[in-house]
Design an enzyme around this catalytic site. Structure first.
Site, PDB file in Angstrom:
ATOM      1  N   GLY A 101       0.816  -1.221   0.000  1.00 40.84           N
ATOM      2  CA  GLY A 101       0.000   0.000   0.000  1.00 40.84           C
ATOM      3  C   GLY A 101       0.844   1.262   0.000  1.00 40.84           C
ATOM      4  CE1 TYR A 104     -10.182   3.722   6.824  1.00 40.12           C
ATOM      5  CE2 TYR A 104     -10.382   6.001   7.541  1.00 40.12           C
ATOM      6  CZ  TYR A 104      -9.584   4.914   7.209  1.00 40.12           C
ATOM      7  OH  TYR A 104      -8.214   5.014   7.272  1.00 40.12           O
ATOM      8  CB  ALA A 121      -6.586  -0.229   6.762  1.00 40.14           C
ATOM      9  CG  ASP A 181       6.623  -3.345  -7.230  1.00 37.45           C
ATOM     10  OD1 ASP A 181       6.981  -4.415  -7.765  1.00 37.45           O
ATOM     11  OD2 ASP A 181       6.567  -2.250  -7.826  1.00 37.45           O
ATOM     12  CD1 TRP A 184      -6.974  14.280   6.116  1.00 36.04           C
ATOM     13  CD2 TRP A 184      -6.426  16.197   5.084  1.00 36.04           C
ATOM     14  NE1 TRP A 184      -8.034  15.148   6.222  1.00 36.04           N
ATOM     15  CE2 TRP A 184      -7.732  16.326   5.611  1.00 36.04           C
ATOM     16  CE3 TRP A 184      -5.869  17.272   4.404  1.00 36.04           C
ATOM     17  CZ2 TRP A 184      -8.477  17.494   5.463  1.00 36.04           C
ATOM     18  CZ3 TRP A 184      -6.620  18.427   4.259  1.00 36.04           C
ATOM     19  CH2 TRP A 184      -7.902  18.536   4.783  1.00 36.04           C
ATOM     20  CB  THR A 199      -7.878   6.880  10.602  1.00 38.10           C
ATOM     21  OG1 THR A 199      -8.416   7.990   9.889  1.00 38.10           O
ATOM     22  CG2 THR A 199      -9.033   6.151  11.264  1.00 38.10           C
ATOM     23  CG  ASP A 200      -7.819  12.108  10.143  1.00 37.40           C
ATOM     24  OD1 ASP A 200      -7.725  11.000   9.584  1.00 37.40           O
ATOM     25  OD2 ASP A 200      -8.088  13.144   9.515  1.00 37.40           O
TER      26      ASP A 200
END
Ligand code: NAP
Length: 305
Positions: free
Chosen positions: A19, A141, A76, A45, A166, A117-118
């Protein structure tokens, strides 16, 4: 002749190695001399072993086979609108998947550092959010990621969750890439000026996560580039760093944008994070503007090629 005894770097297993963050993590860890195994949902990769984190038996087998000292959990289901459409899948990957990884890490005697995460915050007041502020997600989410971070910390209180926000950088889809693609194809765009957050370059985040390995903090930390900005402000900074006229980006409101392009998931209006605990540990990320000025010219060369 006796070999000089260099301290052995801990072996690290990364989930989500293919990711956006995972790729930076893999190169950062390898550059710093950590023996590292990258796992991902698919071959590709940076992925040494295919590992579906929703399969507890597979997770247990792979982790006990690799025998890492440290597990960095970066996998995630990150499609915020996709999560809203398919809550069961969101909870399976982001909640149960994180729990599977934490249990396997504990059983292998490894320390786990999961990425959060925020979006666990509502964003309707109270920003910048500190590590001890009460989460109250407004999207599937966000609630699925909150379930994941709670599962990780409940499995072993010595484990840590680093919430970020972000994130941008690398080959996949991210906001600066979208901005440059739209400016290239349409010559201008409107971007919401009433959604504010903490942009974070994936390379800086990877380096900060790697810097935490030696200290092995427990509990919740926030890790973002310094400062905060609206989506509109970020889009203008991206245009400028790419050598384009920032006035090609014009402001709009979330209400106007959603009237034209409805989206299922709500976003926090202001989810700026305060990185208090990481700063106290001596881990700080540069201001977001510096990261944009450094990274975007490379992105622009790729997008306009
Ligand atoms: N991107 C952001 O703006 C942002 C903001 C705050 C927090 N975060 C958090 O930061 C972390 C890294 O995000 P990112 O930006 O690197 O996202 P990303 O590019 O979507 O990477 C997530 C990786 O997880 C993998 N994955 C999904 N389902 C899986 C499964 N069942 N088993 C194994 N792997 C699976 C994905 O593989 P496939 O693509 O092959 O399915 C993908 O390679 C995540 O914890 C995310 O919640 C991201």
């Amino acid at each position: 002749m006796a070999q000089s005894a260099l301290p052995r770097r801990p072996a690290v297993l990364v989930t989500g190695a293919g990711g956006q963050l995972g790729r930076y993590l893999m190169s950062c860890l390898a550059d710093a001399g950590y023996p590292v195994t990258g796992t991902g949902a698919h071959e590709g990769d940076s992925v040494d072993r295919v590992l579906d984190i929703t399969d507890p038996e597979q997770v247990s087998n792979v982790v006990s086979n690799v025998r890492p000292d440290v597990v960095i959990h970066a996998a995630a289901y990150t499609d915020v609108d996709g999560c809203e459409r398919d809550p069961a899948h969101a909870n399976l990957v982001n909640g149960d998947g994180a729990a599977n990884i934490a249990r396997a890490a504990r059983d292998a005697g490894a320390w786990a550092l999961a990425v959060g995460t925020d979006f666990v915050f509502p964003g309707d007041g109270g920003a910048p959010y500190g590590e001890d502020d009460a989460p109250a997600p407004i999207s599937v989410y966000g609630s699925s990621k909150l379930a994941g971070e709670r599962a990780v910390l409940a499995t072993d209180p010595s484990f840590a969750v680093a919430r970020t926000a972000w994130v941008f950088g690398g080959a996949g889809k991210h906001f600066p890439r979208t901005v440059l693609n739209v400016l290239k194809s349409r010559g201008g765009m409107e971007v919401v000026d009433d959604e504010t957050g903490s942009p974070t370059f994936a390379g800086d985040l990877a380096a900060a996560l790697v810097a935490l390995i030696d200290q092995r903090p427990s509990g919740i930390l926030h890790l973002t580039n310094g400062g905060h900005v609206s989506r509109f402000g970020l889009a203008r900074a991206v245009a400028e760093a790419a050598g384009l006229d920032p006035a090609l980006v014009q402001p709009t409101t979330t209400a106007d944008f959603l009237a034209r392009y409805p989206l299922p998931a709500k976003r926090p209006a202001n989810s700026t994070l305060a990185n208090n605990r990481a700063a106290a540990l001596g881990v700080t990320l540069r201001p977001w503007q510096d990261a944009v000025r450094d990274y975007v010219p490379r992105l622009a060369a790729e997008v306009t090629a």
